[in-house]
Design an enzyme around this catalytic site. Structure first.
Site, mmCIF file in Angstrom:
data_model
loop_
_atom_site.group_PDB
_atom_site.id
_atom_site.type_symbol
_atom_site.label_atom_id
_atom_site.label_comp_id
_atom_site.label_asym_id
_atom_site.label_seq_id
_atom_site.Cartn_x
_atom_site.Cartn_y
_atom_site.Cartn_z
ATOM 1 N N ASN A 47 -41.428 7.482 -39.187
ATOM 2 C CA ASN A 47 -40.423 6.322 -38.645
ATOM 3 C C ASN A 47 -39.109 6.541 -39.056
ATOM 4 O O ASN A 47 -38.110 6.060 -38.709
ATOM 5 C CB ASN A 47 -41.055 5.200 -38.207
ATOM 6 C CG ASN A 47 -41.444 4.556 -39.683
ATOM 7 O OD1 ASN A 47 -42.252 4.702 -39.987
ATOM 8 N ND2 ASN A 47 -40.573 3.294 -39.953
ATOM 9 N N ILE A 50 -37.147 10.727 -45.105
ATOM 10 C CA ILE A 50 -37.885 12.076 -44.950
ATOM 11 C C ILE A 50 -38.585 12.549 -43.927
ATOM 12 O O ILE A 50 -38.710 13.623 -43.307
ATOM 13 C CB ILE A 50 -38.441 12.436 -46.246
ATOM 14 C CG1 ILE A 50 -37.383 12.184 -47.271
ATOM 15 C CG2 ILE A 50 -39.044 13.909 -46.475
ATOM 16 C CD1 ILE A 50 -38.176 12.497 -48.871
ATOM 17 N N TYR A 200 -47.486 4.207 -59.619
ATOM 18 C CA TYR A 200 -47.015 5.269 -58.876
ATOM 19 C C TYR A 200 -47.133 6.603 -59.454
ATOM 20 O O TYR A 200 -47.566 7.357 -58.869
ATOM 21 C CB TYR A 200 -45.466 4.972 -58.770
ATOM 22 C CG TYR A 200 -45.048 5.885 -57.951
ATOM 23 C CD1 TYR A 200 -44.989 5.694 -56.347
ATOM 24 C CD2 TYR A 200 -43.916 6.692 -58.446
ATOM 25 C CE1 TYR A 200 -44.325 6.922 -55.880
ATOM 26 C CE2 TYR A 200 -43.264 7.731 -57.596
ATOM 27 C CZ TYR A 200 -43.401 7.709 -56.154
ATOM 28 O OH TYR A 200 -42.703 8.638 -55.576
#
Length: 319
Positions: A47, A50, A200
């Site tokens: 949406n 990238i 992460y």
């Protein structure tokens, strides 16, 4: 009086040179002109950023595009934008929440029932450096969304991808994987003090290890899988880092960011390349930095770690 003025021709040359340099460090446009007329493509997190640009690029090349997103209002708006810009009306929105195993299973069941083929799966969606949140099923949010969610989704769609061969899976990782380490004693950060950056990096290392092990398991099926680092892009992904709200970052480092940070359009070129390039037919288990194949971190090449992570991931998601 005009001694401080820069001649227009010189200014134009300087700006042009800067733009060319930016294109060089950003990796440039997808070199392949191949089309994918009528092929079905799923892009997660499509949406915005990238993902949206990847979906747009592949829609331009004739694909039947499925945008898989958590927020259906934004997803429908993105699909409408892409249909308008590409004049490709085979662009549709489907709900997929990668922080929910239930949602992933429902999405996959619908795809299996309604789509005759799936030729390309782009596992693009991600979260980055969030607070210490957990998914609906209790997984640390970055591992849960970036790795476990896509791990389950891909496995549920494997039979469809095999039946559609030659088909491709593209997993978006990050250069940050080189700083990652898989802590099998505490994958979900339940015992240690939470470190959002380390979490992460672990999640993005897990993506490369998943790619390696999946490629091994898919040998001879006609389905390929590769991982990539798209580059650092100006997207909503970095909203939890504080970078965009920092005065220092905005003003002191602004010119450097302009040169080194990609637009979403440029950052979508590697995903597009891996999805369409004819010269990549049969290439699998590789890691791409932008448009170039590169060696990943040593831990990402550890076959035993990859097998162990697969087994643990399968246990966690109930496969």
């Amino acid at each position: 009086m005009n001694r401080y003025l820069v001649p227009a021709s010189l200014l134009g040359t300087a700006v042009g040179g800067a733009v060319l340099f930016k294109d060089y460090v950003s990796g440039g446009a997808c070199p392949s002109k191949a089309t994918i007329q009528g092929k079905t493509v799923i892009v997660t997190g499509a949406n915005t950023g990238i993902g949206k640009q990847t979906a747009l690029e592949l829609a331009r090349r004739g694909g039947n595009i499925i945008l898989a997103c958590r927020d259906m209002e934004k997803c429908e708006a993105a699909a409408k934008d892409i249909r308008r810009e590409t004049l490709n009306h085979c662009v549709n929105a489907r709900r997929l929440d990668l922080a929910s195993l239930k949602s992933i299973r429902e999405f996959a069941a619908k795809i299996i029932e309604e789509e005759e083929r799936v030729h390309v799966l782009v596992n693009n969606a991600a979260v980055m450096r969030c607070p210490h949140w957990t998914t609906e099923d209790g997984f640390e949010i970055q591992l849960g969304v970036n790795h476990l969610g896509h791990f389950l989704l891909t496995n549920l769609l494997l039979d469809k991808l095999k039946a559609s061969a030659p088909s491709r899976i593209i997993n978006l990782s990050s250069l940050a994987h080189i700083a990652g380490h898989i802590d099998f004693d505490d994958l979900n950060w339940e015992k240690r003090k939470y470190d959002t950056k380390a979490a992460y990096c672990q999640s993005k290392l897990a993506v490369v290890l998943f790619t390696k092990e999946l490629s091994r398991r898919l040998q001879g099926t006609g389905v390929t899988v590769n991982a990539l680092h798209p580059g650092v892009a100006r997207t909503e992904l970095g909203r939890h880092t504080g970078m965009h709200s920092s005065t220092f970052s905005s003003f002191t480092l602004g010119p450097i960011f302009w040169l080194l940070v990609k637009s979403p359009q440029l950052a979508a070129q590697p995903s597009t390349y891996l999805a369409v390039a004819e010269e990549l037919e049969g290439v699998s288990g590789k890691y791409f930095h932008g448009l170039k194949e590169k060696a990943p971190a040593p831990e990402a090449e550890d076959a035993e770690v990859a097998r162990r992570l697969w087994a643990e991931s399968a246990r966690l998601v109930g496969l």
